[in-house]
Design an enzyme around this catalytic site. Structure first.
Site, PDB file in Angstrom:
ATOM      1  CE  LYS A   1      -2.485  -1.198   3.601  1.00  0.00           C
ATOM      2  NZ  LYS A   1      -3.506  -1.190   4.666  1.00  0.00           N
ATOM      3  CB  CYS A   2       4.482   1.798   0.028  1.00  0.00           C
ATOM      4  SG  CYS A   2       5.719   3.107  -0.034  1.00  0.00           S
ATOM      5  N   GLY A   3       3.048   4.282  -1.536  1.00  0.00           N
ATOM      6  CA  GLY A   3       3.021   5.039  -2.788  1.00  0.00           C
ATOM      7  C   GLY A   3       4.164   4.680  -3.717  1.00  0.00           C
TER       8      GLY A   3
ATOM      9  CB  ALA B   1       3.510  -0.356  -4.176  1.00  0.00           C
TER      10      ALA B   1
END
Length: 157
Positions: free
Chosen positions: A35-37, A39
């Site tokens: 869910k990291c930007g 990713a």
């Protein structure tokens, strides 16, 4: 002196991943989070993996929820990475990258690179054919920017 070959991880499947199996290969080890930007870097890492794997290049993804950006369980993480980014390189069960419970591999990587705490997801470590850390890359460093260093490491025997 320790190398990455002294460590073992557990793959998503539950199988032991013995890093000594990577002897003689160039490896990028990265802490990931679905869910990291950042990713979308998984897609670029997969592209490098596909491009250079036959020359002895490997990518190893170690999901971490230490920054609260990972899915609820390992199975969801693995499915998400495959479906959304085409990840085929090995992914391990989630680990901690900092603190007293940090995964021993990450403790080693941080010490070997001469840098302390991992500040965010997608910190990347380039490891040479001898199992030693060549370079640590910041989370914002796009995998494409690592390609020249990967090529140089692959040329080293």
């Amino acid at each position: 002196m320790s190398t990455i070959y002294d460590f073992k991880e557990t793959e998503m499947s539950g199988e032991t991943l013995d890093l000594s199996d990577y002897k003689g290969k160039v490896v990028v080890i990265v802490n990931t989070a679905s869910k990291c930007g950042l990713a979308t870097q998984l897609e670029a890492l997969e592209s490098l993996y596909q491009k250079y794997n036959e020359q002895g290049f490997e990518v190893l993804g170690l999901p971490s929820n230490q920054f609260h950006q990972e899915l609820d369980d390992d199975e969801q993480t693995q499915d998400y990475c495959k479906v959304h980014y085409g990840v085929s390189f090995p992914m391990t069960k989630r680990v901690k990258v900092n603190g007293n419970e940090a995964d021993p591999l990450f403790t080693h990587l941080k010490e070997a690179a001469g840098h302390g705490v991992i500040k965010w997801n997608f910190t990347k470590f380039l490891v040479g054919r001898d199992g030693q850390v060549i370079k640590r890359y910041a989370p914002q460093t796009k995998p494409e920017k690592m390609e020249e260093d990967i090529i140089a490491a692959l040329k080293t025997e």
